[in-house]
Design a protein around this motif. Structure first.
Motif, PDB file in Angstrom:
ATOM      1  N   VAL A 162       1.008  -1.211   0.066  1.00  0.00           N
ATOM      2  CA  VAL A 162       0.025  -0.232  -0.237  1.00  0.00           C
ATOM      3  C   VAL A 162       0.665   1.249   0.465  1.00  0.00           C
ATOM      4  CG1 VAL A 162      -1.728   1.383   1.294  1.00  0.00           C
ATOM      5  CG2 VAL A 162      -1.897  -1.183   1.371  1.00  0.00           C
ATOM      6  N   GLU A 163       0.894   2.221  -0.844  1.00  0.00           N
ATOM      7  CA  GLU A 163       1.542   3.681  -1.710  1.00  0.00           C
ATOM      8  C   GLU A 163       0.755   4.644  -0.801  1.00  0.00           C
ATOM      9  OE1 GLU A 163       4.369   5.289  -3.959  1.00  0.00           O
ATOM     10  OE2 GLU A 163       3.215   3.688  -5.100  1.00  0.00           O
ATOM     11  N   ASN A 164       0.806   5.132   0.132  1.00  0.00           N
ATOM     12  CA  ASN A 164       0.121   6.600   0.272  1.00  0.00           C
ATOM     13  C   ASN A 164       0.977   7.707  -0.794  1.00  0.00           C
ATOM     14  OD1 ASN A 164      -1.557   8.953   0.711  1.00  0.00           O
ATOM     15  ND2 ASN A 164      -0.465   9.105   2.639  1.00  0.00           N
ATOM     16  N   THR A 165       0.551   8.017  -2.264  1.00  0.00           N
ATOM     17  CA  THR A 165       0.751   9.031  -2.570  1.00  0.00           C
ATOM     18  C   THR A 165       0.680  10.989  -2.426  1.00  0.00           C
ATOM     19  OG1 THR A 165      -0.839   8.707  -4.295  1.00  0.00           O
ATOM     20  CG2 THR A 165       0.343   7.252  -4.428  1.00  0.00           C
ATOM     21  N   THR A 166       0.116  10.624  -1.524  1.00  0.00           N
ATOM     22  CA  THR A 166      -0.016  12.049  -0.932  1.00  0.00           C
ATOM     23  C   THR A 166       0.755  12.199   0.304  1.00  0.00           C
ATOM     24  OG1 THR A 166      -2.292  11.991   0.446  1.00  0.00           O
ATOM     25  CG2 THR A 166      -2.104  12.058  -1.393  1.00  0.00           C
ATOM     26  N   ASP A 167       0.821  13.346   0.603  1.00  0.00           N
ATOM     27  CA  ASP A 167       0.843  14.083   1.626  1.00  0.00           C
ATOM     28  C   ASP A 167      -0.374  13.733   2.971  1.00  0.00           C
ATOM     29  OD1 ASP A 167      -0.336  15.719   1.025  1.00  0.00           O
ATOM     30  OD2 ASP A 167       1.432  17.438   1.687  1.00  0.00           O
ATOM     31  N   GLN A 168      -1.494  13.674   2.848  1.00  0.00           N
ATOM     32  CA  GLN A 168      -2.153  14.014   3.247  1.00  0.00           C
ATOM     33  C   GLN A 168      -2.535  12.074   4.965  1.00  0.00           C
ATOM     34  OE1 GLN A 168      -6.364  13.047   1.344  1.00  0.00           O
ATOM     35  NE2 GLN A 168      -7.945  13.554   3.422  1.00  0.00           N
ATOM     36  N   ASN A 169      -2.763  12.882   5.866  1.00  0.00           N
ATOM     37  CA  ASN A 169      -2.815  11.769   6.593  1.00  0.00           C
ATOM     38  C   ASN A 169      -3.970  10.493   6.674  1.00  0.00           C
ATOM     39  OD1 ASN A 169      -2.045  10.145   9.427  1.00  0.00           O
ATOM     40  ND2 ASN A 169      -1.987  11.452  10.511  1.00  0.00           N
ATOM     41  N   ILE A 170      -3.987   9.630   5.974  1.00  0.00           N
ATOM     42  CA  ILE A 170      -4.650   8.368   5.393  1.00  0.00           C
ATOM     43  C   ILE A 170      -4.713   7.371   6.305  1.00  0.00           C
ATOM     44  CG2 ILE A 170      -5.169   6.701   4.032  1.00  0.00           C
ATOM     45  CD1 ILE A 170      -5.771   9.950   3.068  1.00  0.00           C
TER      46      ILE A 170
END
Length: 256
Positions: A162-170
């Motif tokens: 799983v990759e978070n591609t944003t700077d948002q806290n998910i």
């Protein structure tokens, strides 16, 4: 150890362990098309891990029986030698938790799928048979499977990152359940390859490797497809849903 296995798989996909001369080859599939999951497919038992996130403060907690079993199996991984990558049906090797292993069916997906702010890189789905599993490993797998197993078992293995591609806290609890074309749905809380504690906060650009092992008790020859159901993706700070639960249908029929 799991990270090592994932990197080894990514580097050596197409290699194999020893073979018993089975000539069947994995089915090549078209790009996966995610779609909203039907509500009845989202299982309540697969919505969150065994331990609530807020009880974990960076220190080793007192493990409950599920976490202790997962910890013991993880220790077994570190003690064992990495087994050869099994890529072709018929390939054999050593089960990471002790005993012998044979690959029955495999679908090398190697696909990246965008789910809102997250990208899921799915490596492959495999159907395997483990034999002569040692008693201690059988006990721990049985605890996580929530049903007893014998010295031999068939199981479905799923590997993805799983990759978070944003700077948002998910926030994302990962896989919710799998639904084979034969037999009962299997909740993600039966994953015997789970870590003792899995953190489900993806803060900024980050990647996490995930491995799942689910005991499959139906006839392996009749398994032709599975549907993967992923939990919702949400804003970790507000709890607001970003992506509703999503489903992927994966054919795993082997061409002769």
């Amino acid at each position: 150890m799991f990270v090592f296995h994932l990197l080894l798989a990514l580097a050596l996909l197409g290699g194999s362990g020893s073979s018993n001369d089975v000539t069947s080859t994995p089915l090549e599939i078209t790009p996966l098309q995610p779609h909203p999951a039907d509500s009845e497919l989202v299982l309540e038992s697969g919505l969150q891990p065994f331990r609530a996130e807020l009880t974990y403060k960076g220190l080793k907690p007192d493990y409950n029986p599920f976490e202790q079993a997962a910890s013991d199996l993880q220790d077994k991984l570190f003690e064992s030698e990495p087994s050869p990558l099994l890529a072709e049906p018929g390939d054999t090797g050593t089960f990471d938790y002790g005993g012998q292993l044979q690959l029955l069916k495999a679908v090398p997906l190697k696909q990246s799928i965008e789910f809102g702010p997250l990208t899921i890189h799915i490596m492959d789905v495999q159907l395997l048979e483990a034999r002569e599993i040692p008693e201690e490993s059988r006990k721990n797998i049985s605890i996580l499977n929530q049903e007893d197993i014998g010295p031999d078992m068939t199981y479905i293995k799923i590997v993805y990152s799983v990759e978070n591609t944003t700077d948002q806290n998910i926030g994302f609890y990962g896989l919710n359940s799998i639904h084979p074309n034969t037999g009962k749905p299997i909740s993600a809380d039966r994953n015997f390859m789970r870590k003792p504690y899995v953190y489900h906060q993806y803060d900024g650009v980050v990647m996490d490797n995930m491995g799942y092992g689910f005991v499959y008790t139906e006839d392996p020859d009749k398994l032709e497809s599975i549907e993967l159901v992923f939990n919702r993706i949400y804003d970790y700070d507000t709890g607001e849903t970003i992506v509703e639960p999503t489903s992927l249908n994966i054919p795993i029929t082997v061409q002769q």
